[in-house]
Enzyme design. Structure first.
Site, PDB file in Angstrom:
ATOM      1  N   TYR A  53       0.825  -1.219   0.000  1.00  0.00           N
ATOM      2  CA  TYR A  53       0.000   0.000   0.000  1.00  0.00           C
ATOM      3  C   TYR A  53       0.857   1.267   0.000  1.00  0.00           C
ATOM      4  CZ  TYR A  53      -4.004  -2.945   1.264  1.00  0.00           C
ATOM      5  OH  TYR A  53      -4.982  -3.901   1.280  1.00  0.00           O
TER       6      TYR A  53
ATOM      7  N   LYS B 176       3.373 -15.337   2.195  1.00  0.00           N
ATOM      8  CA  LYS B 176       3.347 -16.012   0.896  1.00  0.00           C
ATOM      9  C   LYS B 176       4.807 -16.249   0.528  1.00  0.00           C
ATOM     10  CE  LYS B 176       1.062 -17.463  -2.741  1.00  0.00           C
ATOM     11  NZ  LYS B 176       0.234 -18.669  -2.718  1.00  0.00           N
TER      12      LYS B 176
ATOM     13  N   ASP C  96      -3.126 -18.086   1.098  1.00  0.00           N
ATOM     14  CA  ASP C  96      -4.252 -18.740   0.411  1.00  0.00           C
ATOM     15  C   ASP C  96      -4.825 -19.847   1.298  1.00  0.00           C
ATOM     16  OD1 ASP C  96      -1.670 -19.704  -0.023  1.00  0.00           O
ATOM     17  OD2 ASP C  96      -2.156 -20.694  -1.902  1.00  0.00           O
TER      18      ASP C  96
ATOM     19  N   ASP D  14      -5.631  -6.967   5.625  1.00  0.00           N
ATOM     20  CA  ASP D  14      -6.816  -6.223   5.204  1.00  0.00           C
ATOM     21  C   ASP D  14      -7.907  -7.216   4.798  1.00  0.00           C
ATOM     22  OD1 ASP D  14      -8.513  -4.287   4.296  1.00  0.00           O
ATOM     23  OD2 ASP D  14      -7.232  -3.551   2.679  1.00  0.00           O
TER      24      ASP D  14
ATOM     25  N   ASP E 299     -11.264  -8.791   7.357  1.00  0.00           N
ATOM     26  CA  ASP E 299     -12.661  -8.637   6.928  1.00  0.00           C
ATOM     27  C   ASP E 299     -13.337  -9.999   6.802  1.00  0.00           C
ATOM     28  OD1 ASP E 299     -12.770  -5.940   6.933  1.00  0.00           O
ATOM     29  OD2 ASP E 299     -13.165  -5.686   4.788  1.00  0.00           O
TER      30      ASP E 299
END
Ligand code: NAD
Length: 357
Positions: free
Chosen positions: A136, A191, A223, A247, A251
């Site tokens: 980001y 990852k 994943d 993020d 959620d």
């Protein structure tokens, strides 16, 4: 005396914050609370969503209790004047880098989840997300003419994922310390089979874990973590991850419980000073109707006592009181089901105060 900056904000913010303050006052703690406008409410009064006086109050406080910001009526403003900029500004100016979001599914509310009761019932996990780094904020980023490859010359967008060792170290400490207050298990999500950034992340997590021999560290690819959250969410205790993965996973975890009005959150700096707010927004569609669920904000106040003010026993008392009102059958409209007793925002706050032991 600990200083709390109270920033109610917009929409249902003032209604839900009033209930959290009611609960804090009922505990008779050595807290001084001062209120300031933020978000659209501050823009209306002072021409900016985070006026200097509000920022100063937040800087000088031991913790910040935040309602929510935003309303559709501000959607046409230039970006820097939008209410949501207040949160980004507070995060930046107060160096809040660690986002803590518990996902708790109370037995009484399992029917609100889309998962089967035996998978979700009793869920209590904590997601620790790094907030200041990652793809980001990494540079370079932009849109350019692709310099090489099959599509050389075509427009391409690019971003840079990056984490420095100190950034990973400090979020690791937050996660391990949080695990000490809970089930003593940390799962680091990355990852590292594909990303260099993740390889460094994993290496640093393993090194810092040596300082916490009482905590069990495991690793999972993002994943797989997304799948396990749906398949066996109760296998986790604390999940620690970077900004991008956090993020998405936070959620996902929040939605597992099905009740957005129940979920608190905290954003901490390196000294455990924090901003505490419900995970939901300002809900302009129900603002002023007296029906908003104040429990996420009340539980955020409990997190504030636990993580920033060292008042663990009082935090436990608030959380136990919330559990009690749910077992007694009190429900705001968002969590209402057949046979339960529907109450207003204020009545729910009163019920929590009454249930404090
Ligand atoms: P929202 O979370 O405000 O509302 C989504 C839905 O959930 C709405 O139907 C709302 O009525 C309901 N809801 C939310 N909280 C509730 C509660 N406590 N009790 C009962 N019902 C509740 O999200 P949105 O509608 O996408 O956004 C509305 C505004 O909030 C926007 O301006 C957005 O930018 C802002 N927002 C702010 C924050 C924040 O302050 N941290 C976070 C998310 C969204």
């Amino acid at each position: 005396m600990k200083k709390i900056a109270v920033l109610p904000g917009d929409g249902i913010g003032p209604e839900i914050i009033a209930e959290a303050i009611k609960v804090l006052k009922a505990l008779n703690l050595p807290l001084s609370m001062e209120t300031a406008p933020v978000g659209g409410a501050a823009y209306d009064i002072a021409g900016h969503p985070l006026p200097p006086a509000t920022l100063d109050l937040a800087k000088n406080a031991d913790a910040i209790l935040f309602g929510a910001v935003g309303d559709w009526k501000y959607d046409t403003l230039a970006r820097e004047f939008r209410p949501e900029q207040a949160i980004l500004g507070l995060r930046k100016h107060l160096a809040l880098f660690a986002n803590l979001r518990p996902a708790i599914c109370y037995d009484e509310l399992t029917e609100a989840s889309s998962l089967k009761p035996e998978i979700i019932g009793g869920l209590n996990i904590l997601i620790v997300r790094e907030l200041n780094g990652d793809i980001y904020f990494g540079s370079p980023k932009g849109i350019r003419s692709a310099p090489d490859g099959l599509f050389a010359g075509a427009r391409e967008g690019f971003d840079t994922m990056r984490y420095s060792e100190p950034e990973i170290e400090r979020i690791a400490h937050v996660a391990f310390n949080a695990a000490r207050k809970r089930g003593r298990k940390v799962c680091s999500v990355d990852k590292s089979n594909v990303l260099e950034t993740s390889q460094l992340w994993r290496e640093v997590m393993i090194r810092i874990a040596k300082e916490y021999s009482d905590i069990e560290l495991s690793h999972m690819y993002v994943d797989n973590a997304a799948m396990q959250l749906v398949k066996a969410p109760k296998s986790f205790d604390v999940i620690v991850t970077g900004n991008l993965f956090g993020d998405i996973l936070s959620d996902e975890a929040a939605m597992l419980t099905g009740s957005i009005g129940m979920l608190p959150s905290a954003s901490l700096d390196k000294n455990n000073k924090g901003l505490y707010e419900p995970s939901h927004g300002s809900a302009p569609d129900i603002a002023g109707k007296g029906i908003a669920n104040p429990l996420a904000t009340i539980l955020s106040a409990a997190m504030m006592l636990r993580y920033s003010l060292g008042m663990q026993a009082e935090a436990d008392r608030i959380e136990a009181a919330v559990q009690t009102v749910l077992s007694q059958g009190w429900r705001t409209t968002d969590i209402m089901t057949a046979g339960k007793k529907q109450v207003s925002t204020v009545q729910m706050g009163d019920a929590v105060v009454k249930a404090l032991i």
